[in-house]
Scaffold this motif. Sequence first.
Motif, PDB file in Angstrom:
ATOM      1  N   THR A  90       2.632   9.236  -3.221  1.00 51.21           N
ATOM      2  CA  THR A  90       3.814   8.448  -3.602  1.00 51.21           C
ATOM      3  C   THR A  90       3.810   8.176  -5.107  1.00 51.21           C
ATOM      4  OG1 THR A  90       3.802   7.376  -1.426  1.00 51.21           O
ATOM      5  CG2 THR A  90       5.061   6.293  -3.173  1.00 51.21           C
TER       6      THR A  90
ATOM      7  N   SER B 188       0.607   5.743  -0.646  1.00 53.92           N
ATOM      8  CA  SER B 188      -0.297   6.888  -0.780  1.00 53.92           C
ATOM      9  C   SER B 188      -0.377   7.301  -2.246  1.00 53.92           C
ATOM     10  CB  SER B 188       0.223   8.052   0.069  1.00 53.92           C
ATOM     11  OG  SER B 188       1.481   8.468  -0.423  1.00 53.92           O
ATOM     12  N   SER B 189      -1.433   8.032  -2.579  1.00 50.12           N
ATOM     13  CA  SER B 189      -1.540   8.542  -3.949  1.00 50.12           C
ATOM     14  C   SER B 189      -0.422   9.542  -4.221  1.00 50.12           C
ATOM     15  CB  SER B 189      -2.906   9.183  -4.180  1.00 50.12           C
ATOM     16  OG  SER B 189      -3.133  10.185  -3.219  1.00 50.12           O
TER      17      SER B 189
ATOM     18  N   ASN C 279       0.835  -1.200   0.000  1.00 48.45           N
ATOM     19  CA  ASN C 279       0.000   0.000   0.000  1.00 48.45           C
ATOM     20  C   ASN C 279       0.870   1.252   0.000  1.00 48.45           C
ATOM     21  OD1 ASN C 279      -2.599  -1.006  -0.062  1.00 48.45           O
ATOM     22  ND2 ASN C 279      -2.634  -1.371   2.166  1.00 48.45           N
TER      23      ASN C 279
END
Length: 228
Positions: A100, A97-98, A95
């Motif tokens: 990233t 973050s957007s 997972n």
Amino acid sequence: MTKIVLDAGHGGTDSGAVGNGLREKDLTLNIVKKIGDMLKDYEGVEIIYTRTDDRFIELSERAAIANRAGADFFLSVHINAGGGTGFESYIYNGNVSSATIAYQNVIHAEIVKAINVTDRGKKRANYAVLRETKMPAILIENLFIDNANDAAKLKSEQFLQQIAYGHVQGIVKAFGLKKKVNSTPSQPQQKVSDGKLYRVQVGAFSDRKNAERLAEELKKKGYPAIIV
Ligand SMILES: [Zn+2]
């Protein structure tokens, strides 16, 4: 303040990849220092290095340095090996973050622009420094140390400068960094000495519109421009 961790891969007893008379740990440190120097020209940036000399640091400790600092971004610089050519970028394959993903997109694109080499693509992997960092993190593999053509480029300081420039442009775009206003004591248009005033002409135009445009630009940059 944007806190950016610059991580020079390997170091000390861990040379990283070696080939063609080059050691990965030396190149990564060289590139990271160039990136840090260039970022000094931007406002509101704090640079944190995981190492600034030739020493061994565990992967988990590199991530911990960033986590303890509450960094906004983690950039790990590496050189590839194992047969191939060109560069590739990595983010964590779990997972993320957007942000990233967005940072990888922009930084990858800026490196492509800065260095004219094979683009091996945007990739994802389970690397410790990407997994254990709590902030957006990216790892770049810059060319192949065991490829004679790539190694020849890596031996050029100017090429390393271009690599660093690509990383910096990516970070600047990703975080919307602004260049520091020139802080030299005297402004370029005017120099006062011995009571004399020298003016510097920065443009000559036959069309007044063009002169006005330049004057406007200079004023935005903080210079007292006049049109004669
Ligand atoms: Zn490496």
